[in-house]
Write a protein that holds these residues in place. Structure first.
Motif, mmCIF file in Angstrom:
data_model
loop_
_atom_site.group_PDB
_atom_site.id
_atom_site.type_symbol
_atom_site.label_atom_id
_atom_site.label_comp_id
_atom_site.label_asym_id
_atom_site.label_seq_id
_atom_site.Cartn_x
_atom_site.Cartn_y
_atom_site.Cartn_z
ATOM 1 N N THR A 97 0.828 -1.214 0.000
ATOM 2 C CA THR A 97 0.000 0.000 0.000
ATOM 3 C C THR A 97 0.863 1.265 0.000
ATOM 4 O OG1 THR A 97 -0.185 -0.096 2.425
ATOM 5 C CG2 THR A 97 -1.957 -1.114 1.148
ATOM 6 N N SER A 98 2.028 1.195 0.634
ATOM 7 C CA SER A 98 2.919 2.366 0.653
ATOM 8 C C SER A 98 3.465 2.631 -0.744
ATOM 9 C CB SER A 98 4.063 2.147 1.653
ATOM 10 O OG SER A 98 4.905 1.074 1.261
ATOM 11 N N ILE A 99 3.661 1.575 -1.521
ATOM 12 C CA ILE A 99 4.134 1.723 -2.903
ATOM 13 C C ILE A 99 3.051 2.348 -3.772
ATOM 14 C CG2 ILE A 99 4.892 0.473 -4.970
ATOM 15 C CD1 ILE A 99 6.285 -1.524 -3.128
ATOM 16 N N TYR A 100 1.812 1.916 -3.589
ATOM 17 C CA TYR A 100 0.691 2.481 -4.348
ATOM 18 C C TYR A 100 0.562 3.988 -4.094
ATOM 19 C CZ TYR A 100 -0.881 -2.355 -5.109
ATOM 20 O OH TYR A 100 -0.975 -3.668 -5.483
ATOM 21 N N GLU A 313 5.038 -9.807 -10.722
ATOM 22 C CA GLU A 313 4.524 -11.065 -11.284
ATOM 23 C C GLU A 313 2.999 -11.018 -11.424
ATOM 24 O OE1 GLU A 313 4.906 -14.797 -12.931
ATOM 25 O OE2 GLU A 313 6.576 -13.587 -12.201
ATOM 26 N N ALA A 314 2.349 -10.303 -10.503
ATOM 27 C CA ALA A 314 0.890 -10.182 -10.535
ATOM 28 C C ALA A 314 0.423 -9.030 -11.428
ATOM 29 C CB ALA A 314 0.358 -9.978 -9.124
ATOM 30 N N GLY A 315 1.397 -8.281 -11.994
ATOM 31 C CA GLY A 315 1.048 -7.144 -12.846
ATOM 32 C C GLY A 315 0.518 -5.957 -12.072
ATOM 33 N N GLU A 316 0.904 -5.855 -10.779
ATOM 34 C CA GLU A 316 0.365 -4.802 -9.922
ATOM 35 C C GLU A 316 1.410 -3.799 -9.436
ATOM 36 O OE1 GLU A 316 -2.719 -4.336 -9.441
ATOM 37 O OE2 GLU A 316 -3.630 -6.216 -10.069
ATOM 38 N N LEU A 317 2.656 -3.938 -9.903
ATOM 39 C CA LEU A 317 3.697 -3.008 -9.456
ATOM 40 C C LEU A 317 3.679 -1.765 -10.334
ATOM 41 C CD1 LEU A 317 6.118 -2.553 -7.529
ATOM 42 C CD2 LEU A 317 7.587 -3.549 -9.310
#
Length: 338
Positions: A97-100, A313-317
């Protein structure tokens, strides 16, 4: 003479009592003045966070002069919103969440300063009992996963891919159910498999609603799954508070490390009034045996990179973020030294 001596003794006794009362009152006032209010928003109420409840139950926060208010805000999005809007001083939530928040260009980024758990905390629960489970049994089945973009879902997909399963092609993946309703959805008949936290997974097993067949934590390796974080501005303005908070958490982590599952379960029992003590002991033992509880609050660079690999890997970064940008290890390391 005797009357004078009695009067003198009475006056002396009154003076001593008055001084004692004043001292006690001053001590009480001083003690109350030292207690600083700190508001925590936790992403869920789970035995997965046992060290936090130990710190509360054993008075480790109070020993540091902190008066903790704990609020459960189900879901990473709600927890982060609470922190960013000023509804909490510290959040206990997944590091992703901190990355988002950072990727959205925040002027006041959220900083991870104390790690609480170091593996995934979810388990794969099957509707039917399976004696010889293998991951390929999920192919063609309906899998009730976690919220898209959250750590449980990303770790879930990471583990499925590790076992040669494409979560979006090889099974019917459901991930649009609100976090708080996932367990109820499975209990109502949705899905052949579900990804659940404890103690829900063990409760389901006891009630015959499902059966634990695998651990996502064992499969995914070390990752900063849940950490304490605060806005950068709060950390700068409240350095002493963050240090005291981290010291209390470290004390609790060491206590958990050196005590039995039964002792830990009894310590945190007040925070789970509706959960059977035997279930709690089972859950604590399961988490301890797979190394889910971090033994110290340091979030190291290797774990941080593992987190970003799972997200990628999940395409969420949304973007790669350097460890030093969103992680403060100085406080944790100083606490451990002292």
């Amino acid at each position: 003479m005797k009357r004078w001596m009695k009067l003198s003794f009475s006056l002396l006794l009154i003076s001593v009592l008055m001084i004692s009362l004043a001292a006690c009152n001053n001590h009480s006032q001083t003690k109350n003045k030292k207690l600083e209010k700190v508001r925590i928003a936790e992403v869920t109420r789970s035995i997965f966070y046992a060290p936090q409840y130990v710190a509360l139950a054993k008075g480790f926060f109070k020993d540091e002069g902190l008066d903790i208010t704990l609020t459960t805000t189900p879901g990473g999005d709600k927890t982060m919103t609470t922190l960013l809007s000023g509804g909490a001083d510290i959040a206990l939530v997944g590091s992703e969440t901190s990355i988002y928040v950072y990727a959205q260009g925040s002027n006041d980024p959220v900083i991870n300063f104390a790690q609480l758990t170091q593996t995934d905390g979810t388990f794969l629960v099957a509707r039917e009992k399976i004696d010889n489970f293998s991951w390929d049994l999920l192919k063609g089945k309906t899998f009730l996963g976690q919220r898209k973009g959250g750590m449980p879902q990303m770790v879930g997909e990471f583990v499925l891919k590790k076992h040669g399963i494409d979560p979006h092609k090889d099974l019917n993946l459901i991930q649009n159910v609100d976090y708080a309703n996932i367990a109820n959805a499975f209990a109502s008949g949705t899905g052949d498999y579900v990804q659940l936290f404890e103690p829900t997974a063990s409760i389901f097993e006891k009630e015959g609603k499902g059966y634990i067949v695998a651990s996502f934590g064992k499969e995914s390796g070390h990752v900063p799954y849940t950490t304490f974080m605060a806005k950068e501005s709060y950390m700068k303005e409240n350095k002493a508070t963050i240090e005291k908070f981290t010291r209390a958490i470290y004390k609790a982590q060491q206590w958990v490390q050196t005590h039995s599952a039964e002792e830990i379960a009894k310590a945190v029992e007040p925070y789970f009034p509706d959960t059977d003590l035997e279930i709690m002991k089972t859950v604590v033992d399961r988490y301890k045996s797979q190394g889910s509880y971090a033994t110290n609050p340091v979030l190291d660079e290797e774990e941080w990179n593992n987190l970003q690999n799972i997200m990628k890997e999940a395409g969420e970064l949304p973007k790669e973020v350097n460890h030093k940008t969103l992680v403060n290890t100085e406080v944790a390391k100083d606490v451990m030294k002292n």
